[in-house]
Write an enzyme that holds these catalytic residues in place. Structure first.
Site, mmCIF file in Angstrom:
data_model
loop_
_atom_site.group_PDB
_atom_site.id
_atom_site.type_symbol
_atom_site.label_atom_id
_atom_site.label_comp_id
_atom_site.label_asym_id
_atom_site.label_seq_id
_atom_site.Cartn_x
_atom_site.Cartn_y
_atom_site.Cartn_z
ATOM 1 N N ARG A 99 0.882 -1.179 0.000
ATOM 2 C CA ARG A 99 0.000 0.000 0.000
ATOM 3 C C ARG A 99 0.909 1.215 0.000
ATOM 4 N NH1 ARG A 99 -5.388 1.187 3.475
ATOM 5 N NH2 ARG A 99 -6.072 -0.250 1.860
ATOM 6 N N HIS A 126 -7.256 0.468 -6.539
ATOM 7 C CA HIS A 126 -7.486 -0.391 -5.366
ATOM 8 C C HIS A 126 -8.150 -1.689 -5.848
ATOM 9 C CE1 HIS A 126 -7.735 -1.574 -1.347
ATOM 10 N NE2 HIS A 126 -8.675 -0.792 -0.873
ATOM 11 N N GLN A 129 -10.107 -4.303 -3.635
ATOM 12 C CA GLN A 129 -11.437 -3.801 -3.285
ATOM 13 C C GLN A 129 -12.431 -4.097 -4.414
ATOM 14 O OE1 GLN A 129 -12.341 -2.053 -0.286
ATOM 15 N NE2 GLN A 129 -14.339 -2.552 -1.105
ATOM 16 N N ASP A 208 -17.314 6.872 -1.540
ATOM 17 C CA ASP A 208 -16.050 6.734 -0.802
ATOM 18 C C ASP A 208 -15.737 8.110 -0.212
ATOM 19 O OD1 ASP A 208 -13.552 5.904 0.152
ATOM 20 O OD2 ASP A 208 -12.572 5.980 -1.815
ATOM 21 N N CYS A 248 -16.498 1.343 0.403
ATOM 22 C CA CYS A 248 -15.313 0.506 0.654
ATOM 23 C C CYS A 248 -14.889 0.555 2.118
ATOM 24 C CB CYS A 248 -14.168 0.938 -0.252
ATOM 25 S SG CYS A 248 -13.737 2.684 -0.064
ATOM 26 N N ARG A 276 -13.577 -9.034 1.204
ATOM 27 C CA ARG A 276 -12.172 -8.700 1.000
ATOM 28 C C ARG A 276 -11.275 -9.894 1.320
ATOM 29 N NH1 ARG A 276 -10.268 -3.576 0.977
ATOM 30 N NH2 ARG A 276 -8.377 -4.770 0.512
HETATM 31 N N1 CP Z 1 -11.397 -0.568 2.167
HETATM 32 C C1 CP Z 1 -10.127 -0.619 2.595
HETATM 33 O O1 CP Z 1 -9.191 -0.817 1.837
HETATM 34 O O2 CP Z 1 -9.982 -0.443 3.948
HETATM 35 P P1 CP Z 1 -8.594 -0.214 4.696
HETATM 36 O O3 CP Z 1 -8.079 1.124 4.279
HETATM 37 O O4 CP Z 1 -8.944 -0.262 6.169
HETATM 38 O O5 CP Z 1 -7.646 -1.310 4.316
HETATM 39 N N1 NVA Z 2 -9.988 6.454 -1.380
HETATM 40 C C1 NVA Z 2 -9.620 5.996 -0.057
HETATM 41 C C2 NVA Z 2 -9.875 4.539 0.085
HETATM 42 C C3 NVA Z 2 -9.588 3.950 1.430
HETATM 43 C C4 NVA Z 2 -9.817 2.469 1.468
HETATM 44 C C5 NVA Z 2 -8.151 6.322 0.190
HETATM 45 O O1 NVA Z 2 -7.344 6.171 -0.726
HETATM 46 O O2 NVA Z 2 -7.823 6.754 1.294
#
Ligand code: CP
Ligand code: NVA
Length: 291
Positions: A99, A126, A129, A208, A248, A276
């Site tokens: 990430r 993502h 997701q 989101d 999400c 997930r």
């Molecule tokens: N939806 C999602 O990716 O959640 P987190 O940021 O908690 O991993």
């Molecule tokens: N768009 C959000 C998604 C979190 C799961 C982010 O990138 O923070």
């Protein structure tokens, strides 16, 4: 040749269908296959996470492997270049899930590692997701092809992967996005400016956060620009009477969504979260197992 999963279109349509079927089958049996026996997956997180970190860890464990959590202390791209992180990790582990703030970091990891690299969220995509989202919609409606999903909010990473995945399975996405926040790349979706125009008659409504991780400096401006883009019970009521609500998570109540919508009987957000895990297992099995 190794395979990577930086976004959903790293899979062919047929492979995506296979991963979805595998995920559903693994969910039914809560499969504990040993396809990762004796293998370690490096889980690099430059940003916070609940769902992605938990599900990748549990998925690796349930497939017989070990998930090695590495946080920002490794200094990916600062303490040492991402390419050197890749050239170290590949000597010890079977795959890297990361990430990252910048999608380019994932590309550098991918291009320098002889092991699969999985996107656990970047500023652009993502994909784990999106797999869980499609699973959730298929459970809700018994099909994917022909569904119309209304997106309300930012033209962000979650939308990008969802729109690509949706197009691959014959779904339609209409996105209500305020001016100035359109996706940075061309995506298979229709953009409108009025959330009601997107939501009327939709099979599902998806939103989101207004302020993604890494955008905190823009928070004030974003809150002002997104003010009309909250999914309220009234907005959700414009969708079909059978419509599902998707998010999400994490949700910021009173910003992009009211808590009443997340608690609505047709909200599927915790099914998305549940899925997930099975999505992660199916992707790990595809990249490291027998497909
Ligand atoms: N939806 C999602 O990716 O959640 P987190 O940021 O908690 O991993
Ligand atoms: N768009 C959000 C998604 C979190 C799961 C982010 O990138 O923070």
């Amino acid at each position: 040749m190794k395979r990577d999963f930086l976004d959903v279109d790293d899979l062919s349509v047929q492979e995506l269908r296979g991963v979805l079927d595998r995920a559903q089958a693994m969910k039914r049996t809560r499969a504990r296959e040993n396809v990762l026996e004796g293998k370690t997956v490096a889980l690099i997180f430059e940003k916070p996470s609940l769902r992605t970190r938990s599900t990748l860890s549990v998925a690796t464990y349930e497939l017989g492997g070990y998930g090695l959590y590495l946080d920002h202390n490794i200094g990916l791209g600062s303490r040492e270049p991402a390419r050197d992180v890749a050239r170290n990790l590949e000597r010890w582990v079977a795959a890297i899930a990361a990430r990252v703030y910048r999608h380019e970091t994932l590309i550098e990891l991918r291009d320098n590692a002889r092991i699969p690299v999985i996107n656990a969220l970047s500023d652009r995509a993502h994909p784990l997701q999106a797999i869980a989202d499609l699973m959730t919609l298929e459970e809700a409606f018994g099909r994917l092809e022909g569904l119309r999903v209304a997106w309300v909010g930012d033209g962000n990473n979650v939308l990008a992967s969802f729109a690509k995945a949706a197009a691959m399975v014959g779904m339609e996405v209409v996105a209500a996005i305020p001016p100035g926040y359109d996706p940075p790349e061309s995506l298979p979706l229709e953009i409108v400016r009025d959330p009601r125009a997107a939501v009327v008659g939709a099979d599902a409504v998806y939103t989101d956060v207004w302020i993604s991780m890494g955008q905190e400096a823009e928070a004030e401006r974003r809150r002002a620009d997104f003010a009309g883009f909250r999914v309220t019970p009234e907005l959700f009521a414009l969708a079909k009477p059978t419509a599902a609500f998707l998010h999400c998570l994490p949700a910021h109540y009173g910003e992009e969504v009211d808590e009443a919508v997340v608690n609505h009987p047709r909200s599927r957000v915790f099914d998305q979260a549940e899925n997930r895990l099975h999505a992660a297992k199916a992707v790990l099995r595809f990249l490291l197992g027998e497909g």
